[in-house]
Design a protein around this motif. Sequence first.
Motif, PDB file in Angstrom:
ATOM      1  N   HIS A  80     -25.467  -2.431   4.471  1.00 42.13           N
ATOM      2  CA  HIS A  80     -24.031  -2.212   4.280  1.00 42.13           C
ATOM      3  C   HIS A  80     -23.693  -2.488   2.815  1.00 42.13           C
ATOM      4  O   HIS A  80     -24.261  -3.406   2.233  1.00 42.13           O
ATOM      5  CB  HIS A  80     -23.275  -3.175   5.210  1.00 42.13           C
ATOM      6  CG  HIS A  80     -21.832  -2.854   5.383  1.00 42.13           C
ATOM      7  ND1 HIS A  80     -21.385  -1.672   5.931  1.00 42.13           N
ATOM      8  CD2 HIS A  80     -20.717  -3.571   5.079  1.00 42.13           C
ATOM      9  CE1 HIS A  80     -20.061  -1.684   5.959  1.00 42.13           C
ATOM     10  NE2 HIS A  80     -19.635  -2.821   5.445  1.00 42.13           N
ATOM     11  N   ASP A 123     -20.949  -3.057  11.075  1.00 41.08           N
ATOM     12  CA  ASP A 123     -21.044  -2.712   9.663  1.00 41.08           C
ATOM     13  C   ASP A 123     -22.499  -2.594   9.224  1.00 41.08           C
ATOM     14  O   ASP A 123     -23.013  -3.371   8.428  1.00 41.08           O
ATOM     15  CB  ASP A 123     -20.246  -3.714   8.808  1.00 41.08           C
ATOM     16  CG  ASP A 123     -18.763  -3.623   9.124  1.00 41.08           C
ATOM     17  OD1 ASP A 123     -18.389  -3.925  10.272  1.00 41.08           O
ATOM     18  OD2 ASP A 123     -17.984  -3.209   8.246  1.00 41.08           O
ATOM     19  N   HIS A 157     -19.341 -10.542   6.646  1.00 42.66           N
ATOM     20  CA  HIS A 157     -19.249 -10.166   5.231  1.00 42.66           C
ATOM     21  C   HIS A 157     -17.794 -10.222   4.804  1.00 42.66           C
ATOM     22  O   HIS A 157     -16.934 -10.613   5.597  1.00 42.66           O
ATOM     23  CB  HIS A 157     -19.899  -8.805   4.977  1.00 42.66           C
ATOM     24  CG  HIS A 157     -19.239  -7.630   5.636  1.00 42.66           C
ATOM     25  ND1 HIS A 157     -18.957  -7.580   6.985  1.00 42.66           N
ATOM     26  CD2 HIS A 157     -18.785  -6.441   5.126  1.00 42.66           C
ATOM     27  CE1 HIS A 157     -18.390  -6.421   7.278  1.00 42.66           C
ATOM     28  NE2 HIS A 157     -18.263  -5.718   6.164  1.00 42.66           N
ATOM     29  N   ASP A 159     -11.422  -5.938   6.264  1.00 47.47           N
ATOM     30  CA  ASP A 159     -11.215  -5.892   7.716  1.00 47.47           C
ATOM     31  C   ASP A 159     -11.861  -7.068   8.458  1.00 47.47           C
ATOM     32  O   ASP A 159     -11.564  -7.284   9.631  1.00 47.47           O
ATOM     33  CB  ASP A 159     -11.682  -4.538   8.309  1.00 47.47           C
ATOM     34  CG  ASP A 159     -13.082  -4.125   7.915  1.00 47.47           C
ATOM     35  OD1 ASP A 159     -13.494  -4.417   6.775  1.00 47.47           O
ATOM     36  OD2 ASP A 159     -13.772  -3.500   8.732  1.00 47.47           O
ATOM     37  N   HIS A 160     -12.709  -7.849   7.746  1.00 46.73           N
ATOM     38  CA  HIS A 160     -13.381  -8.976   8.407  1.00 46.73           C
ATOM     39  C   HIS A 160     -12.836 -10.339   7.965  1.00 46.73           C
ATOM     40  O   HIS A 160     -13.293 -11.377   8.454  1.00 46.73           O
ATOM     41  CB  HIS A 160     -14.891  -8.881   8.175  1.00 46.73           C
ATOM     42  CG  HIS A 160     -15.455  -7.609   8.745  1.00 46.73           C
ATOM     43  ND1 HIS A 160     -16.145  -7.569   9.942  1.00 46.73           N
ATOM     44  CD2 HIS A 160     -15.358  -6.326   8.326  1.00 46.73           C
ATOM     45  CE1 HIS A 160     -16.460  -6.314  10.209  1.00 46.73           C
ATOM     46  NE2 HIS A 160     -15.992  -5.531   9.247  1.00 46.73           N
ATOM     47  N   HIS A 176     -15.625  -7.835   3.409  1.00 47.34           N
ATOM     48  CA  HIS A 176     -14.700  -6.697   3.351  1.00 47.34           C
ATOM     49  C   HIS A 176     -13.402  -7.073   4.062  1.00 47.34           C
ATOM     50  O   HIS A 176     -13.411  -7.860   5.017  1.00 47.34           O
ATOM     51  CB  HIS A 176     -15.332  -5.457   4.001  1.00 47.34           C
ATOM     52  CG  HIS A 176     -16.392  -4.825   3.128  1.00 47.34           C
ATOM     53  ND1 HIS A 176     -17.363  -3.977   3.624  1.00 47.34           N
ATOM     54  CD2 HIS A 176     -16.630  -4.934   1.795  1.00 47.34           C
ATOM     55  CE1 HIS A 176     -18.142  -3.575   2.620  1.00 47.34           C
ATOM     56  NE2 HIS A 176     -17.723  -4.151   1.505  1.00 47.34           N
TER      57      HIS A 176
HETATM   58 ZN   LIG Z   1     -17.748  -3.630   5.829  1.00 45.16          ZN
END
Ligand SMILES: [Zn+2]
Length: 393
Positions: free
Chosen positions: A166, A187, A80, A84-85, A82
Amino acid sequence: MNGQTNNLGGNFVTRLSFWGVRGSTPTVDPATWRYGGNTPCLELTAPDGTQIILDCGTGLRVLGSRWAARNPETHILVTHFHWDHIQGIPFFAPLYSESNRFHFYSFRSKHLGHDSLQQVFETQMAMPYFPVDMSAMTAKKRFMEVSGGESFCIGENRITARHLNHPQGCLGFRIETPGGTIVYATDNEPGDAKLDAELQQLAADADILINDAQYTPEQLATTRRGWGHSSWREGVIVARAAGAKTLVLFHHDPDSTDRMVDGLLHQAREEFDSVFAASEGMVITLGSADGKLEAHMPETRTAMRREAQFRARVSGITEGGHAFEEETVVRDLAIQGAMISLAHCPRLQSELQVMMETEGANGIKTMKLRGYVVRIDADEKKGHSSVGVVFTE
Ligand SMILES: [Zn+2]
Ligand SMILES: [Zn+2]
């Protein structure tokens, strides 16, 4: 099938490397060094040589800096969008080399529409967020949309995607290789009956289930409910119901110190036979001739898993400018640094020499390390300082 009879040659071995394991945001706090502070990035090398990267957190930069150009093509699955990814993407050096070819897979976000992942790339490199735009990334890139429920093959490996629970969506992936099956489900918050059942299917009989374990079961039931994450206990429930063999706790909370993660791992191990807490540098191989799953850690981290403390002789300069030398014990040792308890108070940013005795497979060895003092927590009651050191050699 390639290598069916060639167990001796190790043809079936699937190798899974953890480059980033921290959730939400990278951490640099010395209390998180041992498990590591980079955000999600895993690398899987299948027996047929297929290279698959899972997620593009800041761990991707480290993977890029060790790039061996083993493969003309690399497949990157993004769960996904977000931060942090995806935050490692602009810092992934192999993307700036024409000779590399990448295939990216992710889902169509309803907030972005068509070509979601490509838009994510362009947006995070748009002015004034990054000094160069995406045209500087000269590697060949192909973007593919995957929907939950879909299966497709990369080489001899079958990938299945399923939606997880999520905010703004997330995909979980099942990767079936001739060396074994790995399921990556980060997640995700349990509690949606339909999605819970789908995750259980996705993880059916997996050799390794990597599951979101960001919160404690107590946090998940109270203050962190609805935040889109899971706990070690939920991981155990899924692993048991799905018949998964090994559970890997993943996406550690940025506020979880190494000792807290140790605690979560300890509790999970009381409930399930085979559990690891993901740590940066950890490599799991599966599919070896004896059918055993093996996990390797960098030597110092392995030592810490035994909760060892090392006797050490430390020398440096005090705040007042005097040389000192003392015997102490080193704890929370990681590749990057350590916390050391000292009777002397060293000067911040001064150099420390640490001579340490470690017990490895080949007996006792002396390690000589040099580092810099980056943090001092004085404990006046005990008359000791807890000193954070970053090693430079
Ligand atoms: Zn996430
Ligand atoms: Zn995340």
